[in-house]
Design a protein around this motif. Structure first.
Motif, short mmCIF file in Angstrom:
data_model
loop_
_atom_site.label_atom_id
_atom_site.label_comp_id
_atom_site.label_asym_id
_atom_site.label_seq_id
_atom_site.Cartn_x
_atom_site.Cartn_y
_atom_site.Cartn_z
N HIS A 3 44.66 30.17 17.12
CA HIS A 3 43.96 29.20 17.96
C HIS A 3 42.48 29.14 17.58
CE1 HIS A 3 43.11 26.70 21.42
NE2 HIS A 3 42.14 27.53 21.75
N ASN A 38 50.50 26.24 13.43
CA ASN A 38 50.81 25.29 14.49
C ASN A 38 50.78 23.86 13.94
OD1 ASN A 38 51.50 24.29 16.99
ND2 ASN A 38 49.99 25.49 18.10
N TRP A 91 57.14 24.94 13.63
CA TRP A 91 56.28 25.42 14.72
C TRP A 91 56.59 24.65 16.00
CZ3 TRP A 91 52.30 29.01 15.44
CH2 TRP A 91 51.90 29.73 14.32
N ARG A 92 56.74 23.34 15.89
CA ARG A 92 56.99 22.52 17.09
C ARG A 92 58.32 22.85 17.72
NH1 ARG A 92 54.19 16.66 15.96
NH2 ARG A 92 52.17 17.61 15.60
N PRO A 143 54.86 28.21 19.35
CA PRO A 143 54.02 29.15 18.61
C PRO A 143 54.55 30.59 18.62
CG PRO A 143 52.64 27.65 19.83
CD PRO A 143 54.06 27.38 20.24
#
Length: 157
Positions: A10, A77, A103-104, A108
């Motif tokens: 992130h 991500n 990832w989707r 995550p």
């Protein structure tokens, strides 16, 4: 450790938010494989160095070779990072977009856990998520028939 990696990812994506580009700039190249709507919500960053989480716990988990591997791109991500010298290689972009979809589909935490487990169990070259991405980018590279990569990933992840 999974939470720490998630937070690191992130942070990396936040730090690069201003320089990332939407994958919609690749739409003409990937028409028939990726939808325009998907490409608008996936991003890439051209960089001199690929960012990787180099936590001691990852090395202890046997992932040192992966961390040290010289790669042209990596996905975190909805954003992937590509080295400047390979930024024009469409096959690399295609490959990393497969990972954005993975990832989707997995979320995550699900992606991170599964990816680490697959690298530990099978090694990078035989990890199922990587094998899927390489098979699809190979299909694209060989000018294979159009197919919805989004549907393929959703049905096979």
């Amino acid at each position: 450790m999974i939470e720490e990696i998630g937070e690191w990812i992130h942070q990396v994506n936040s730090l690069h938010k201003e320089v990332r580009r939407p994958c919609s700039v690749l739409a003409e190249h990937f028409n028939g494989f990726y939808s325009p709507d998907f490409l608008k919500t996936a991003f890439f960053v051209v960089t001199d160095e690929i960012p990787k989480p180099d936590f001691p716990e990852l090395r202890e988990a046997g992932l040192g070779d992966f961390i040290d591997m010289n790669v042209g791109g990596i996905t975190y991500n909805d954003t992937y990072y590509v080295k400047k010298e390979v930024a024009n290689e469409l096959r690399l972009h295609f490959h990393e977009l497969v990972h954005v979809l993975q990832w989707r589909e997995l979320g995550p935490q699900g992606f991170i856990e599964r990816y680490i487990r697959e690298i530990q169990d099978f090694g990078y070259d035989n990890a199922p998520l990587e094998k899927m991405a390489y098979a699809l980018d190979g299909h694209y590279q060989s000018k294979g028939r159009h197919l919805s990569v989004e549907r393929f990933v959703r049905e096979n992840v």
